[in-house]
Design a protein around this motif. Sequence first.
Motif, PDB file in Angstrom:
ATOM      1  N   MET A   1      53.295  36.663  69.669  1.00 33.35           N
ATOM      2  CA  MET A   1      54.222  35.846  68.206  1.00 33.35           C
ATOM      3  C   MET A   1      55.354  35.741  69.010  1.00 33.35           C
ATOM      4  O   MET A   1      56.005  36.082  69.611  1.00 33.35           O
ATOM      5  CB  MET A   1      54.304  36.864  67.357  1.00 33.35           C
ATOM      6  N   TYR A   2      55.631  34.094  68.350  1.00 28.37           N
ATOM      7  CA  TYR A   2      57.140  33.457  68.459  1.00 28.37           C
ATOM      8  C   TYR A   2      57.629  33.613  68.108  1.00 28.37           C
ATOM      9  O   TYR A   2      57.477  33.756  66.377  1.00 28.37           O
ATOM     10  CB  TYR A   2      56.803  32.304  68.587  1.00 28.37           C
ATOM     11  N   VAL A   3      59.347  34.379  68.700  1.00 28.52           N
ATOM     12  CA  VAL A   3      60.320  34.889  67.742  1.00 28.52           C
ATOM     13  C   VAL A   3      61.732  33.807  67.989  1.00 28.52           C
ATOM     14  O   VAL A   3      62.610  34.586  67.550  1.00 28.52           O
ATOM     15  CB  VAL A   3      60.582  36.709  67.843  1.00 28.52           C
ATOM     16  N   GLY A   4      61.502  32.622  68.382  1.00 30.30           N
ATOM     17  CA  GLY A   4      62.620  31.742  68.780  1.00 30.30           C
ATOM     18  C   GLY A   4      63.052  31.411  69.700  1.00 30.30           C
ATOM     19  O   GLY A   4      62.148  32.247  70.836  1.00 30.30           O
ATOM     20  N   VAL A   5      63.773  31.182  70.385  1.00 32.28           N
ATOM     21  CA  VAL A   5      65.219  30.432  71.070  1.00 32.28           C
ATOM     22  C   VAL A   5      65.745  31.600  71.281  1.00 32.28           C
ATOM     23  O   VAL A   5      66.974  32.351  70.629  1.00 32.28           O
ATOM     24  CB  VAL A   5      65.529  29.467  70.862  1.00 32.28           C
ATOM     25  N   ASP A   6      66.068  32.582  72.883  1.00 31.90           N
ATOM     26  CA  ASP A   6      66.869  33.264  72.839  1.00 31.90           C
ATOM     27  C   ASP A   6      68.193  32.469  73.081  1.00 31.90           C
ATOM     28  O   ASP A   6      68.447  31.584  73.512  1.00 31.90           O
ATOM     29  CB  ASP A   6      67.022  33.811  74.789  1.00 31.90           C
ATOM     30  N   PRO A   7      69.538  32.735  72.457  1.00 35.28           N
ATOM     31  CA  PRO A   7      70.641  32.219  72.259  1.00 35.28           C
ATOM     32  C   PRO A   7      71.307  32.669  73.779  1.00 35.28           C
ATOM     33  O   PRO A   7      72.313  31.450  73.970  1.00 35.28           O
ATOM     34  CB  PRO A   7      71.536  33.205  71.089  1.00 35.28           C
ATOM     35  N   GLU A   8      71.095  33.267  74.598  1.00 32.38           N
ATOM     36  CA  GLU A   8      71.770  33.718  76.187  1.00 32.38           C
ATOM     37  C   GLU A   8      71.072  32.186  76.813  1.00 32.38           C
ATOM     38  O   GLU A   8      72.324  31.971  77.600  1.00 32.38           O
ATOM     39  CB  GLU A   8      71.816  34.850  76.456  1.00 32.38           C
ATOM     40  N   THR A   9      70.186  31.917  76.962  1.00 31.62           N
ATOM     41  CA  THR A   9      69.262  31.439  77.928  1.00 31.62           C
ATOM     42  C   THR A   9      69.064  29.980  77.518  1.00 31.62           C
ATOM     43  O   THR A   9      68.084  29.167  78.300  1.00 31.62           O
ATOM     44  CB  THR A   9      68.173  32.533  78.399  1.00 31.62           C
ATOM     45  N   GLY A  10      68.085  29.795  76.034  1.00 26.98           N
ATOM     46  CA  GLY A  10      67.994  29.066  75.796  1.00 26.98           C
ATOM     47  C   GLY A  10      66.822  28.697  75.753  1.00 26.98           C
ATOM     48  O   GLY A  10      66.165  27.736  75.795  1.00 26.98           O
ATOM     49  N   LYS A  11      65.982  29.282  76.297  1.00 28.09           N
ATOM     50  CA  LYS A  11      64.429  30.158  76.737  1.00 28.09           C
ATOM     51  C   LYS A  11      63.692  30.017  75.035  1.00 28.09           C
ATOM     52  O   LYS A  11      64.109  31.112  74.536  1.00 28.09           O
ATOM     53  CB  LYS A  11      64.013  30.506  77.327  1.00 28.09           C
ATOM     54  N   GLN A  12      62.581  29.784  75.171  1.00 27.82           N
ATOM     55  CA  GLN A  12      61.655  29.970  74.155  1.00 27.82           C
ATOM     56  C   GLN A  12      60.782  31.746  74.232  1.00 27.82           C
ATOM     57  O   GLN A  12      60.548  32.023  75.761  1.00 27.82           O
ATOM     58  CB  GLN A  12      59.908  29.476  73.557  1.00 27.82           C
ATOM     59  N   ARG A  13      61.208  33.076  73.185  1.00 30.56           N
ATOM     60  CA  ARG A  13      60.803  34.006  73.178  1.00 30.56           C
ATOM     61  C   ARG A  13      59.639  34.416  72.797  1.00 30.56           C
ATOM     62  O   ARG A  13      59.422  33.798  71.292  1.00 30.56           O
ATOM     63  CB  ARG A  13      62.275  34.857  72.804  1.00 30.56           C
ATOM     64  N   TYR A  14      58.833  35.424  73.033  1.00 28.30           N
ATOM     65  CA  TYR A  14      57.634  35.711  72.249  1.00 28.30           C
ATOM     66  C   TYR A  14      57.979  37.116  72.335  1.00 28.30           C
ATOM     67  O   TYR A  14      58.216  37.610  73.089  1.00 28.30           O
ATOM     68  CB  TYR A  14      56.424  34.459  73.244  1.00 28.30           C
ATOM     69  N   LEU A  15      56.928  37.637  71.399  1.00 32.92           N
ATOM     70  CA  LEU A  15      57.075  39.228  70.680  1.00 32.92           C
ATOM     71  C   LEU A  15      55.356  39.782  71.416  1.00 32.92           C
ATOM     72  O   LEU A  15      54.133  38.848  70.901  1.00 32.92           O
ATOM     73  CB  LEU A  15      56.325  40.145  69.631  1.00 32.92           C
ATOM     74  N   THR A  16      55.046  40.487  72.273  1.00 38.89           N
ATOM     75  CA  THR A  16      54.013  40.514  73.205  1.00 38.89           C
ATOM     76  C   THR A  16      53.214  41.646  72.874  1.00 38.89           C
ATOM     77  O   THR A  16      54.061  43.274  72.430  1.00 38.89           O
ATOM     78  CB  THR A  16      53.237  40.395  74.386  1.00 38.89           C
ATOM     79  N   GLU A  17      52.276  42.220  72.825  1.00 39.89           N
ATOM     80  CA  GLU A  17      51.842  43.635  72.234  1.00 39.89           C
ATOM     81  C   GLU A  17      49.728  44.009  73.040  1.00 39.89           C
ATOM     82  O   GLU A  17      49.552  42.974  72.191  1.00 39.89           O
ATOM     83  CB  GLU A  17      51.761  44.477  71.011  1.00 39.89           C
ATOM     84  N   THR A  18      49.845  44.772  74.043  1.00 40.89           N
ATOM     85  CA  THR A  18      47.922  44.957  73.726  1.00 40.89           C
ATOM     86  C   THR A  18      47.668  46.218  72.867  1.00 40.89           C
ATOM     87  O   THR A  18      48.028  47.345  72.965  1.00 40.89           O
ATOM     88  CB  THR A  18      48.217  45.591  75.678  1.00 40.89           C
TER      89      THR A  18
END
Length: 481
Positions: A1-18
């Motif tokens: 699930m996409y949760v936005g851009v990391d304010p520290e690195t500027g990279k896109q962040r995703y939440l994952t769970e198996t």
Amino acid sequence: MYVGVDPETGKQRYLTETCRNPDEAEAARVRMVAQADSGKGFAGRLEFGDAIKLWLASRDEYVAAGELAASSQRNSRQLAETHVIPVLGAIALGDLERELVPAAEALYREVGKCRLRCRGRTDFEHYEPGRGNARIARDLHGHQCGKRCRPHECPRASASMLRKVHSVVTGTCGMLHRWGWMPGNTSKRIVAPAKPPLNPKAPTTVEVAALVDAAFARNQDWGTIVWLLLVTGARRSEIVRSQLKHVDFERSLIFIDPTKVKDTSRWLALDPVTMDLLEALRARITDRLGALGRTVTGEEYLYSFEPDHALHGSAGYLSLRLKSMGRSIGIDTHTHALRHYAATELIVGGVDIVNVAHRLGHRSPKSTSDIYAAWRPDVDRRAAALLAGGLQAPAAKVPGPDRDRSAEQPRRTAHEIEQRIREVRQRTGWGPRRIKHHLAVEGVIRAESTIWKILHRHEPNITRPPAAIGTTLHDGQPDPE
């Protein structure tokens, strides 16, 4: 699930769970949506230790504004760096909901067993060098043992210390929730350590008199400081920072500048004896400054070891000095116990709780009544006399003349049967058992205990044999066959 851009690195962040099945996947999807909605995905790669540092930095602003005591901030920082960050600091904020509660409760149990968290691996305590430094040396490279290094004995943490460690965790979690980094305050699910028992130990009046005599016997300046602690009820830090300008010698008042609780500055009235002691102290300070070619400016501290009284003495050394003096005369006390004494004496003396709280520098009278008012045996005796004074004792009964009650045994047996029992006894000398059998033959049946009472009424000197010997008379003679 996409949760936005990391304010520290500027990279896109995703939440994952198996997940293992569709039901677990649906539950995971709900959790991830909640995390994304709460903004937790924007926390970047922060860990709980980083959040604690942010919380401490935010408290520094309150210290600078005068809304928080610097000593409280130092204590919280030391506990955070010593206990909380090493154990809980590596927990990621995304895993805080699941991992914080069991880890925090395990930390409290560990600190409760040993406040150094030795886990049975420490045999000797090494302390870092430096005057007044009581920190354990973690890095022993190049360490040289001093007088404070000693064999380790697991000291149990006090309830107050555990509560302060818990306050670091709750304060950080509360900040994260206010900032929107956590959907809820996870610390509310942690079982908090028990509150310390409220058991004020105020010294007695006899012990206080002994302390005052010992203090003045050592030094007039020292005796005056101990006297001020007793008559003002102020904190040691407040007395230590008091200067000559804070004493109004015309109106017999002293100004107490608060060092712990904001907006509790106050003028306190002083008695003539205390004013005489302060005037003598001012005269000694004037003489010392005169020997240095200087005059009194009012900036001189009342408690100081400098010839010109330009610097105040150490509050820690004041406590150590008082405790050592008390032990030398057989009294176990400390500076805060003198504050308990002042509160107790004022309440016992009839001063209302609001004025007592003002004199002690409390915002709420509840703190005064709950913590500082100690139980006194002499007051309890006065309370007992006061309660008994409203009652009327019953009139004492005049004892009558002594009389022989042996002949007043209630008569429940007919007079004829009693006469028959006496006749058998006088004729045969039998005991109650044989008399009972004899009367049963004649058709008169009486219990053996009744026959015994009748015989004892007319023969007071008769003795009753043991219950196991049933074939003897009650006068000790064998029963004839």
